[in-house]
Motif scaffolding. Structure first.
Motif, PDB file in Angstrom:
ATOM      1  N   LEU A  76       0.847  -1.188   0.000  1.00  0.00           N
ATOM      2  CA  LEU A  76       0.000   0.000   0.000  1.00  0.00           C
ATOM      3  C   LEU A  76       0.887   1.242   0.000  1.00  0.00           C
ATOM      4  O   LEU A  76       1.690   1.445   0.905  1.00  0.00           O
ATOM      5  CB  LEU A  76      -0.918   0.015   1.220  1.00  0.00           C
ATOM      6  CG  LEU A  76      -2.082   1.005   1.132  1.00  0.00           C
ATOM      7  CD1 LEU A  76      -3.102   0.537   0.104  1.00  0.00           C
ATOM      8  CD2 LEU A  76      -2.739   1.182   2.487  1.00  0.00           C
ATOM      9  N   SER A 135      -2.974   5.648  -0.600  1.00  0.00           N
ATOM     10  CA  SER A 135      -4.261   4.945  -0.622  1.00  0.00           C
ATOM     11  C   SER A 135      -4.337   3.960  -1.778  1.00  0.00           C
ATOM     12  O   SER A 135      -5.387   3.409  -2.059  1.00  0.00           O
ATOM     13  CB  SER A 135      -5.408   5.961  -0.731  1.00  0.00           C
ATOM     14  OG  SER A 135      -5.285   6.715  -1.930  1.00  0.00           O
ATOM     15  N   VAL A 165      -8.407  -0.702   2.494  1.00  0.00           N
ATOM     16  CA  VAL A 165      -8.215   0.699   2.864  1.00  0.00           C
ATOM     17  C   VAL A 165      -9.314   1.191   3.805  1.00  0.00           C
ATOM     18  O   VAL A 165      -9.147   2.199   4.490  1.00  0.00           O
ATOM     19  CB  VAL A 165      -8.159   1.586   1.597  1.00  0.00           C
ATOM     20  CG1 VAL A 165      -6.911   1.279   0.792  1.00  0.00           C
ATOM     21  CG2 VAL A 165      -9.408   1.381   0.730  1.00  0.00           C
ATOM     22  N   GLU A 212      -8.672   1.833   7.748  1.00  0.00           N
ATOM     23  CA  GLU A 212      -8.172   3.094   8.297  1.00  0.00           C
ATOM     24  C   GLU A 212      -9.306   3.986   8.792  1.00  0.00           C
ATOM     25  O   GLU A 212      -9.142   4.755   9.740  1.00  0.00           O
ATOM     26  CB  GLU A 212      -7.338   3.822   7.244  1.00  0.00           C
ATOM     27  CG  GLU A 212      -6.600   5.024   7.793  1.00  0.00           C
ATOM     28  CD  GLU A 212      -5.663   5.634   6.782  1.00  0.00           C
ATOM     29  OE1 GLU A 212      -4.870   6.515   7.183  1.00  0.00           O
ATOM     30  OE2 GLU A 212      -5.700   5.243   5.600  1.00  0.00           O
TER      31      GLU A 212
END
Length: 880
Positions: free
Chosen positions: A238, A241, A744, A747
């Motif tokens: 990663l 993003s 993602v 987060e």
């Protein structure tokens, strides 16, 4: 030109690359499922197919990887979606003037079939049949079953395809460190798929081309079937993003083109690859012809379970098929089966496994027994308990048909003969499920006494099988041992039949005990005849593994036939052997579960409650049963899993056994600790992701270790997860994600916790999640598997006496944990003379911690600062 004709030319065919990567690049919103996006934008999907075709792909795959009944958005019509996606790919393939084949893509369900899971095989197959039928209606040329992690599901998907169509089938499994998720090796997978007659066998995902090479070498070594490979462009990383893969197109092409030299027929790309990668691969390969496949036609029969491969043939070790689970002549077993009880049958299984049985024969045919119901149920219990392949033994064809779908690999069917329509009914069923079968030379009511009669019957049966397109690799010939007390020439006639089968390349077996019926010293006769037959080419036998002389003969046979390298097994078992001895040193000792601790280790769910009650009756308190027996036992199971002594099926069985014991104790624990609370953990699969198999396993193990688990489910928004954690006053949130497009979302949950000023810790995990990713989003811990999730949860709650008491088995364990979690402890001075014994220190530590932390507080993880806890522990049990 059709697909199989093209495949047979030997030219390497190029398969397309990743669809998900292209959808992300095309602007698919984060959190949107690929299926919803594709159904709403079919023109974008077609454009991706066309780009892959332009790059050189000869095979394109439909965008239906997750379009099965267990994953597809319920707001989408399954048949309409699959039919549409097949049509889109078909249109793209029609835009060029050379053949481009459309592969209907079937992905994993994310579930487990019974007996490992809860989905009945027939229901699972029926669900996928709907998807297969829609893809056929949409115009696919073949099927690609890929990213499989469990042998049982891969097998069931092949059955689903075969139920609808005879189109070619490619099956691909994912391996990490040489094993699938449920413990299957490449050899087990390949042999099972070969038994099912699939057209191409492959591996994809999880690995880059370098790591995948060794897996493909192992696959090629045991099959002449065409192979397919789809490596990732490295492991995902990663960056901000965005998910990126480390290998660029040229590096990928250079590394992946090497597979052609192994004789691989189809090469494509998995995660992270794009048309640029396929174009580079096409340029690197040119019109390469695959390397020569130097693989002789195998003459062995292969039986498989998830974790064990048993080959029967002249080039394989002699195979012992345990005969004990058969009610004939066994009053107790007969009575139990009629009462639908399996205690004796399971005990026989344990004993035979301990004594070296390679396969377990299972027969439930007795008066008052419903075989159609009982055979599948007993088979399921045995499959959860033992790793041996099963031999399903019944004259009832309906019972065999009912039990066969539950076997995850290639079971043996015992038996098929020429009477009535038994061969025409059972042989195609065996071929469909990839099940080898015992072929009995019987035709009519009269037993063929002489070898010539049996050979003629065998020739006729083999012709009938050939007419049904049943391959020889599924045939295990029973040479039909008849008792020598009735016919003095029976042994000689068996050896003559063996000679015929050996010349024909057929694997063989016999019911060993038949030869000695009516004689004294039967074990002596059996062992002697076994040696004679093995010398004449017999490759297996159905016998009693408990018979000492038979075990001795088998051990010697394996040495003499060079099937025991350097005689290592023989020396280990018989170093102390003396003539006439009634035992063998360290050889195949019978073993039964004798304690609660051992019941959890071995997953003996059937008897665990009786052991729990035994501990309570002996005066042990419920809390002590949990702390001193159950949790240490399940901890050892976790260690076995990490060492790969255990695999997922054993881990789950032990966890379910532990859970059964804990559920039995729970009312007593609540009564004894009315004012206490168990630490709460909230688990969820993040928004946009509908995979939950890993989360469900984590939930089970955490429950085993004393947590109260609140499962929020799958596809859960961050706000819902945090609100649930607040409502239940959770100490930890566990987040799962399988796809790079949804990880993602983790987060968001962490950010929301920080915004609200909460002290909740966050653990993350999933196939694409890495330690670097976890660090980048501020997670408190990363867990690559369920066992590590338990450890990390304990670490984050280190103040809890509930969790760390079981680790006080040795001061080495305690101090290593203390040093890891609180570095100042490293400076502690060594204990000087006059210290109490280790046992006394452990006892005092438990008592003091219970009084200090457990008895006085409701929220035991927030009582004292870290420093106080570890200084206290080390003062009682300091470094050595």
């Amino acid at each position: 030109m059709n697909f199989l004709t093209t495949l047979a030319t030997g030219r390497v065919l190029i398969l397309d690359g990743a669809m998900g990567t292209m959808l992300q690049e095309g602007g698919m919103p984060v959190g949107c499922t690929p299926e919803r996006y594709c159904f709403d934008s079919p023109e974008r999907v077609r454009a991706i197919h066309e780009r892959y075709i332009a790059a050189g792909a000869a095979i394109i795959t439909t965008c239906t990887f997750g379009a099965n009944p267990y994953k597809l958005d319920p707001n989408l019509d399954l048949a309409a979606y699959n039919r549409t996606m097949a049509g889109v790919a078909r249109q793209a393939a029609g835009t060029v003037d050379h053949p481009v084949f459309v592969a209907g893509n079937l992905g994993p369900s994310g579930q487990f079939l019974t007996p490992l899971g809860t989905i009945e095989p027939k229901d699972f197959i029926a669900g996928y049949v709907k998807q297969v039928r829609a893809l056929v209606d949409g115009g696919v040329d073949l099927f690609l079953i890929e990213t499989q992690f469990d042998l049982a599901e891969a097998r069931a998907l092949v059955c689903a395809v075969r139920e609808v169509t005879d189109l070619p089938v490619i099956v691909s499994m994912t391996f990490e460190e040489g094993l699938s998720l449920t413990g299957s090796t490449p050899e087990i997978f390949v042999e099972t798929m070969d038994n099912m007659g699939v057209d191409c066998i492959g591996t994809n995902c999880s690995l880059g081309p370098d790591q995948m090479y060794a897996v493909v070498e192992r696959m090629r070594a045991c099959t002449a079937t065409p192979l397919m490979v789809e490596p990732n462009a490295g492991l995902p990383q990663l960056v901000g993003s965005r998910t990126v893969f480390p290998l660029n197109a040229e590096e990928y092409a250079e590394k992946t083109a090497r597979f052609a030299g192994l004789g691989v027929s189809i090469i494509g790309g998995c995660c992270g690859t794009t048309p640029a990668y396929i174009e580079a691969l096409r340029a690197r390969l040119g019109h390469t012809v695959q390397g020569e496949v130097k693989q002789a036609v195998s003459s062995h029969v292969s039986l498989t379970s998830r974790t064990r491969l048993v080959r029967i043939g002249a080039d394989a070790p002699f195979c012992l098929i345990g005969e004990r689970i058969n009610p004939t002549g066994k009053k107790t077993l007969t009575r139990e089966l009629a009462a639908h009880s399996f205690e004796t049958a399971l005990r026989y299984a344990d004993e035979q496994c301990a004594c070296g049985a390679d396969v377990l024969d299972v027969n439930v045919g007795a008066p008052l027994v419903d075989e159609v119901r009982t055979l599948p149920e007993l088979a399921c219990l045995l499959l959860k308990r033992c790793d041996r392949p099963l031999s399903l033994d019944s004259s009832n064809m309906q019972a065999l048909a009912a039990a066969l779908p539950y076997c995850p690999g290639s079971a043996l069917i015992n038996s098929i003969n020429g009477e009535g329509d038994r061969l025409e009914v059972l042989a195609p069923l065996c071929a469909r499920f990839g099940a080898p079968f015992v072929l009995l030379p019987l035709m009519g009511k009269d037993l063929p006494v002489f070898a010539d009669q049996r050979i003629e019957i065998l020739k006729g049966l083999l012709k009938r099988l050939e007419a049904l397109s049943i391959p020889r690799r599924l045939v295990l010939v029973d040479i039909l041992a008849l008792t020598v007390s009735a016919n003095a020439w029976s042994a000689r006639e068996c050896l003559r039949v063996l000679a015929f089968c050996r010349d024909e390349g057929l694997s063989t077996t016999l019911g060993l005990s038949n030869i000695s019926f009516g004689l004294p010293a039967r074990e002596l006769v059996n062992a002697t005849f076994l040696s004679m037959a093995a010398g004449s080419g017999l490759t297996s036998c159905i016998a009693n593994p408990m018979a000492l002389r038979v075990r001795e003969a088998l051990a010697a046979i394996r040495v003499l036939k060079n099937q025991d390298p350097h005689a290592e097994a023989f020396i280990a078992g018989y170093a102390s052997w003396t003539p006439g001895a009634r035992g063998e040193a360290r050889a195949s000792a019978q073993h039964t579960v004798t304690s609660l601790y051992e019941a959890v280790i071995r997953g003996d769910r059937e008897h665990v409650l009786s052991f729990v009650q035994k501990e309570l009756d002996a005066g042990k308190k419920p809390f002590d049963v949990v702390q001193e027996i159950l949790i240490p036992a399940i901890t050892e199971v976790g260690e076995k899993y990490e060492r790969r002594d255990y695999f997922l099926p054993q881990l789950l069985r032990s966890a379910e056994t532990m859970q059964a014991a804990f559920d039995h104790l729970k009312p007593l624990l609540l009564k004894d600790n009315a004012d206490s609370e168990r630490p709460v953990i909230v688990l969820a699969t993040v928004e946009g992701d509908i995979h939950d198999i890993g989360k469900n396993i984590v939930s089970l193990l955490l429950s085993n270790h004393g947590f109260e688990v609140i499962d929020c489910g799958k596809d859960v928004p961050a706000q819902t997860i945090v609100a649930c954690a607040q409502e239940h006053k959770a100490a930890i949130i566990g987040l799962s994600a399988l796809m790079t497009t949804t990880m993602v979302k983790m987060e968001e949950t962490i950010r929301l916790i920080a915004e609200r000023g909460l002290s909740i810790k966050v653990i993350v995990g999933g196939a694409c999640v890495t330690q670097d990713f976890a660090d980048s989003i501020g997670a408190d811990a990363y867990c690559p598997d369920a066992v590590s999730a338990v450890f990390e949860a304990k670490r984050l709650l280190a103040l809890s006496a509930w969790f760390y008491l079981q680790d006080f088995q040795s001061k080495r364990t305690l101090i290593s944990v203390a040093r890891m979690l609180y570095p100042p402890c490293n400076g502690m001075k060594k204990w000087q003379g006059g210290a109490p014994s280790l046992a006394e220190r452990e006892t005092n530590t438990r008592r003091r911690l219970l009084l200090t932390f457990w008895g006085q507080q409701k929220k035991i993880w927030s009582v004292l600062p870290y420093h106080y806890f570890w200084v206290f522990c080390v003062s009682v049990c300091p470094p050595a």
